[in-house]
Enzyme design. Structure first.
Site, PDB file in Angstrom:
ATOM      1  N   GLN A  67       0.838  -1.193   0.000  1.00 56.78           N
ATOM      2  CA  GLN A  67       0.000   0.000   0.000  1.00 56.78           C
ATOM      3  C   GLN A  67       0.873   1.243   0.000  1.00 56.78           C
ATOM      4  O   GLN A  67       1.799   1.364   0.804  1.00 56.78           O
ATOM      5  CB  GLN A  67      -0.920   0.056   1.223  1.00 56.78           C
ATOM      6  CG  GLN A  67      -1.871   1.261   1.159  1.00 56.78           C
ATOM      7  CD  GLN A  67      -2.689   1.456   2.413  1.00 56.78           C
ATOM      8  OE1 GLN A  67      -2.155   1.843   3.453  1.00 56.78           O
ATOM      9  NE2 GLN A  67      -3.991   1.201   2.333  1.00 56.78           N
ATOM     10  N   CYS A  97      -6.675   6.844   5.340  1.00 59.82           N
ATOM     11  CA  CYS A  97      -6.044   7.231   6.603  1.00 59.82           C
ATOM     12  C   CYS A  97      -6.394   8.672   6.960  1.00 59.82           C
ATOM     13  O   CYS A  97      -6.198   9.586   6.153  1.00 59.82           O
ATOM     14  CB  CYS A  97      -4.530   7.075   6.510  1.00 59.82           C
ATOM     15  SG  CYS A  97      -3.677   7.516   8.052  1.00 59.82           S
ATOM     16  N   ASN A 208     -14.408  -3.674   4.912  1.00 54.30           N
ATOM     17  CA  ASN A 208     -13.473  -3.552   6.028  1.00 54.30           C
ATOM     18  C   ASN A 208     -14.150  -2.787   7.159  1.00 54.30           C
ATOM     19  O   ASN A 208     -14.948  -1.893   6.915  1.00 54.30           O
ATOM     20  CB  ASN A 208     -12.216  -2.820   5.548  1.00 54.30           C
ATOM     21  CG  ASN A 208     -11.247  -2.473   6.664  1.00 54.30           C
ATOM     22  OD1 ASN A 208     -10.792  -1.344   6.770  1.00 54.30           O
ATOM     23  ND2 ASN A 208     -10.919  -3.434   7.511  1.00 54.30           N
TER      24      ASN A 208
END
Length: 334
Positions: A67, A97, A208
């Protein structure tokens, strides 16, 4: 180099401070099938010559994806080429993030506000590599969290060639919440990820966020193409061993926890000989006996003795002796 056939039916999320090469080596011992992800690698660091250290991994980790975090098309194209040269199986772009440090670099979740830029990044990466280029994102940011905005983002990026979206089913608050709080406080909206799959059936949608059991994972697979576990897979790594049977139908015997420890020991010895500290490896073992008799003694011994100067595998053997004898033969492994 032959490319590993990958499936995203079950994967372990990229986690800063957790999914380093030592952890991934151990997690691969636990599961033959789970797709593993690196920690987020800053594209700028690779661009400036730190790729050899940041992209290093063990060949045993396959299938493994890298990633990247970044917002410069040239840098990310370069990273994608490097990833292919290093033999990774997938290149993933971080658009999830929420940390302030990441935002300061203009990447991570804040990119959800710039779908045109994300599309440009994906297009540049796809031109640079034959590897699959995937995107990990949230369902929204701040006040931009309705489904229409999410669907528009996915459509825009999909038009640039992204066929796989890994969606953390929480929005991210870019101000006011820490990264840890952003993993727990915004409510989970699985229904929005399910709807994405219904509205974009041609895309691969991986869910997720918040899952803790394989029963939950199996239930989600009726609505999405795959599930990604984060902290729970790290806190309870033995879950991966059972996932091979539960989610992949692997009929081979499930290794016991003790067998996994002993399989990890040769790797630990090689790393110690190369100058690594024992605690760099043992910290990834702390949750192995979670919920089992003796788990607290196991954790305490590794945490206290592992960081000591000169500590070796004898620390792990001592910790094993603190566990009930009936665990040694695998009679108890649930």
């Amino acid at each position: 180099m032959a490319r590993t056939l990958i499936t995203r039916r079950f994967s372990v999320a990229p986690m800063m401070g957790c999914t380093d090469p030592h952890a991934r080596y151990f997690l691969r011992l636990c599961s033959r099938h789970a797709l593993l992800y690196t920690e987020m690698v800053p594209a700028q660091a690779v661009w400036h010559g730190r790729g050899e250290r940041l992209l290093a991994y063990n060949s045993e980790e396959h299938p493994v994806a890298v990633q990247f975090g970044g917002s410069d098309p040239r840098q990310l194209a370069y990273c994608a080429r490097m990833a292919e040269a290093y033999g990774y199986d997938e290149v993933n772009l971080n658009v999830g993030c929420p940390s302030e440090r990441v935002q300061a670099g203009r990447f991570g979740a804040c990119l959800m506000a710039e779908p045109n830029l994300v599309a440009e990044l994906v297009a540049a990466m796809r031109q640079a590599t034959t590897l699959p280029v995937t995107v990990k994102t949230r369902i929204g940011i701040d006040q931009q969290d309705d489904y229409a905005v999410l669907a528009e983002f996915v459509e825009y990026v999909a038009n640039a060639g992204c066929r796989t979206f890994i969606v953390h089913a929480r929005k991210a608050w870019l101000k006011g919440l820490s990264p840890k709080e952003n993993r727990a406080r915004p409510p989970l909206r699985y229904d929005r990820v399910w709807r994405l799959k219904r509205d974009f059936p041609e895309l691969e949608i991986v869910l997720n966020g918040g899952m803790r059991t394989l029963e939950q994972a199996e239930g989600q697979l009726a609505s999405v193409d795959g599930v990604m576990f984060g902290r729970e897979a790290y806190r309870n790594p033995y879950l991966l061993a059972k996932a091979d049977v539960w989610l992949f139908g692997d009929t081979r015997p499930v290794p016991t926890r003790h067998e996994l420890v002993h399989a990890y020991l040769p790797y630990i010895e090689r790393q110690l000989a190369a100058g690594a500290r024992l605690s760099c490896m043992t910290r990834h073992l702390l949750g192995l006996y979670q919920g089992m008799p003796g788990a607290r003694a196991w954790r305490s011994h590794l945490s206290a003795r592992g960081p000591r100067s000169g500590a070796g595998v004898e620390v792990i053997m001592q910790a094993l002796r603190l566990l009930p004898r009936e665990l040694e033969g695998g009679a108890v492994f649930a």
